[in-house]
Design an enzyme around this catalytic site. Structure first.
Site, PDB file in Angstrom:
ATOM      1  N   LYS A 237       0.847  -1.205   0.000  1.00 19.67           N
ATOM      2  CA  LYS A 237       0.000   0.000   0.000  1.00 19.67           C
ATOM      3  C   LYS A 237       0.871   1.239   0.000  1.00 19.67           C
ATOM      4  CE  LYS A 237      -2.030   2.201   4.013  1.00 19.67           C
ATOM      5  NZ  LYS A 237      -1.441   3.440   4.092  1.00 19.67           N
ATOM      6  N   ASN A 238       1.891   1.255   0.876  1.00 20.88           N
ATOM      7  CA  ASN A 238       2.659   2.488   1.047  1.00 20.88           C
ATOM      8  C   ASN A 238       3.653   2.749  -0.078  1.00 20.88           C
ATOM      9  OD1 ASN A 238       1.137   2.988   3.254  1.00 20.88           O
ATOM     10  ND2 ASN A 238       2.642   2.240   4.725  1.00 20.88           N
TER      11      ASN A 238
ATOM     12  N   CYS B 171      -4.701   8.187   9.237  1.00 18.82           N
ATOM     13  CA  CYS B 171      -4.881   7.692  10.609  1.00 18.82           C
ATOM     14  C   CYS B 171      -4.471   8.752  11.626  1.00 18.82           C
ATOM     15  CB  CYS B 171      -4.032   6.436  10.808  1.00 18.82           C
ATOM     16  SG  CYS B 171      -4.465   5.142   9.666  1.00 18.82           S
TER      17      CYS B 171
ATOM     18  N   ARG C 125       0.616  15.120  13.172  1.00 18.76           N
ATOM     19  CA  ARG C 125       1.358  14.602  12.011  1.00 18.76           C
ATOM     20  C   ARG C 125       1.837  15.798  11.187  1.00 18.76           C
ATOM     21  NH1 ARG C 125      -1.503   9.200   9.539  1.00 18.76           N
ATOM     22  NH2 ARG C 125       0.537   8.962   8.535  1.00 18.76           N
ATOM     23  N   PRO C 126       2.923  16.458  11.641  1.00 23.40           N
ATOM     24  CA  PRO C 126       3.390  17.680  10.975  1.00 23.40           C
ATOM     25  C   PRO C 126       3.961  17.391   9.585  1.00 23.40           C
ATOM     26  CG  PRO C 126       4.901  17.046  12.726  1.00 23.40           C
ATOM     27  CD  PRO C 126       3.756  16.082  12.779  1.00 23.40           C
TER      28      PRO C 126
ATOM     29  N   ASP D 193       6.511  19.607   8.498  1.00 28.47           N
ATOM     30  CA  ASP D 193       7.634  20.564   8.487  1.00 28.47           C
ATOM     31  C   ASP D 193       8.852  20.048   7.724  1.00 28.47           C
ATOM     32  OD1 ASP D 193       7.677  18.703  10.690  1.00 28.47           O
ATOM     33  OD2 ASP D 193       9.473  19.720  11.378  1.00 28.47           O
TER      34      ASP D 193
ATOM     35  N   ASP E 187       3.923  -0.054  11.928  1.00 22.23           N
ATOM     36  CA  ASP E 187       2.652  -0.505  11.343  1.00 22.23           C
ATOM     37  C   ASP E 187       2.317  -1.947  11.718  1.00 22.23           C
ATOM     38  OD1 ASP E 187       3.079   1.401   8.259  1.00 22.23           O
ATOM     39  OD2 ASP E 187       2.466   1.972  10.279  1.00 22.23           O
TER      40      ASP E 187
ATOM     41  N   ARG F 286      -9.106   0.516   3.493  1.00 22.41           N
ATOM     42  CA  ARG F 286      -8.110   1.490   3.033  1.00 22.41           C
ATOM     43  C   ARG F 286      -6.787   0.815   2.714  1.00 22.41           C
ATOM     44  NH1 ARG F 286      -6.425   5.965   6.650  1.00 22.41           N
ATOM     45  NH2 ARG F 286      -4.964   6.033   4.942  1.00 22.41           N
TER      46      ARG F 286
END
Ligand code: EPZ
Length: 423
Positions: free
Chosen positions: A25-26, A120, A125-126, A128, A310, A402
């Site tokens: 998926k990723n 999620c 969850r920045p 930057d 994960d 998902r």
């Protein structure tokens, strides 16, 4: 995906058999975005049929690309023409991987405006580090008004040092840098297999990327990327790990096929440490046989090649029925233990202190109605239900769809008593 469904699981069955692991998926979500950089047609095989991928394929079409489903796991994407840098499909606000469209559109069109990503909820969850990378390449970066936008007249190769190891930022800067002028060096890069997959895909289309999979990635910008080739997505190490843990939890025997065993190393070692399994590794498969109740162990999640965050929820489900006091330290996310209150409903004895879960193993879990809160937590709760005595009902299945293709069907084929029914 139908969200008014639930899973009904009757626990206690030993899972037995073989399961084909789908593409990662990723990796897949990043590869679909990367196709925007190619002036031509690419074919991507072993693409998982999951909603995150489908959302991105829909948006590629809205941006001017031509998407064709050739087979169930194979699509052709032709981005000869990309007539907009603005991606405003509301579905993008539900997935994290939307932000790969920023790097790809910045690289292709020198400007990107993408609805702010969702995904999620693990606390803050920045972005930057994404900002740092894009600004180093010469772009103006903005995250106000509900969009992530980046634009520049010229993308110039640069030195990018990441303050935090970030999968998303590493891939995003790679996407923006492949068509920049000159050299880009990314230091403190993430090393996950899906990063290597994206680099391999881009290099196949004519990019010049070296060092992916190490913490220093060197990218020499090229004029353009050309299509006419076919790429196959790397196997999903998290889906594979989920089934390996399911074998241990149910004391079954599962062979996970079409995988790269070395990607599973940290889990294979940890499962052996629990004493609960015997493991046989082949070239492209691993067989896990659950032999007895696991002993409690310490698990520390961290960036690859460490134990993957994960697989943290799935491992907690296993340790909840272990012998002794297990400890799981979440090294990547601020708040990735929210699902544990659902395990408490099943009789698990777990105390969460900040980023540490202290698990007093119980001899068995009892089935209960529980709610998935995110993608991997959904898998973890299902695993707990497979091992529990009695019936477990799992709600909020949209999370499962998902990231896991055909998860329930695969479990049923392995002998689980699991049904997806209307709420
Ligand atoms: C990717 O998320 C995965 N998602 C996640 O998988 C996975 O948990 C994570 O990598 C770590 O492996 C996708 O690939 C779509 P990060 P990402 O940037 O890229 C901090 C799943 O279940 N950080 O590596 O968002 C961040 O807060 C999902 O498949 C910054 O501080 O993760 C976190 O603490 C869940 N600034 C750490 O770095 C930034 O700019 C790692 O995040 C970016 C990240």
């Amino acid at each position: 995906m139908n969200t008014n469904e639930k899973l009904v699981i009757k626990g206690g069955k030993k899972l037995k058999g073989e399961v084909n692991i789908h593409g990662s998926k990723n990796a897949a979500v990043a590869l679909v975005a990367a196709a925007l950089l190619v002036e031509g047609k690419v074919v991507i095989e072993n693409l998982p049929e999951i909603t995150d991928v489908q959302i991105l394929l829909n948006v590629i079409g809205e941006l001017g690309g031509k998407v064709e489903h050739l087979r169930h796991d194979t699509v052709s994407i032709d981005c000869t023409i990309v007539n907009s840098g603005k991606a405003e499909n509301y579905d993008l606000s539900k997935i994290r991987a939307s932000y790969y469209l920023v790097g790809a559109l910045l690289g292709r069109k020198r400007h990107a405006e993408v609805i702010f990503p969702g995904g999620c909820n693990f606390g803050v969850r920045p972005v930057d580090q994404h900002k740092k990378g894009f600004e180093a390449l010469g772009a103006q970066f903005d995250t106000t008004g509900g969009y992530i936008s980046a634009k520049t007249r010229k993308l110039t190769g640069a030195q990018v040092y990441f303050d935090k190891i970030s999968v998303g930022a590493t891939i995003n800067v790679m996407l923006a840098a492949v068509l920049a002028e000159g050299m880009t060096n990314i230091e403190n890069a993430a090393r996950e297999p899906h990063i290597v997959d994206v680099a391999n895909f881009l290099n196949m289309m004519g990019a010049d990327i070296k060092g992916a999979g190490t913490s220093v990635i060197r990218i020499r910008g090229v004029e353009k990327l050309t299509g006419g080739k076919t790429y196959s997505v790397v196997p999903d190490m998290i889906e594979a790990g989920t089934f390996m843990i399911a074998a241990a939890v149910t004391k079954g025997t599962i062979t996970v096929k079409n995988i790269i065993p070395e990607h599973m190393e940290s889990l294979t070692v940890k499962l052996k440490e629990t004493g609960a399994v015997s493991i046989i590794e082949g070239d492209d498969h691993i067989t896990v046989k659950g032999i007895k109740r696991p002993k409690a162990v310490l698990v520390q999640t961290m960036e690859y090649p460490g134990f993957p965050t994960d697989l943290q929820p799935q491992m907690v489900s296993l340790l909840s029925i272990a012998e002794g006091q297990g400890t799981v330290v979440e090294g990547v996310w601020d708040n990735r233990f929210q699902y544990i209150e659902q395990l408490h409903q099943m009789g698990a004895d777990i105390r969460v202190e900040g980023r540490t879960a202290l698990i007093s193993g119980v001899s068995k879990l009892i089935g209960a109605p529980i709610r998935a809160m995110d993608l991997r937590a959904a898998a973890s709760l299902i695993i707990a239900g497979l091992a529990a005595e009695g019936t477990t009902t799992v709600y909020n299945l949209e999370y499962l769809d998902r990231g896991y293709e055909g998860f329930v069907k695969k479990l049923a084929e392995l002998g689980a008593d699991i049904k997806r029914v209307q709420v």
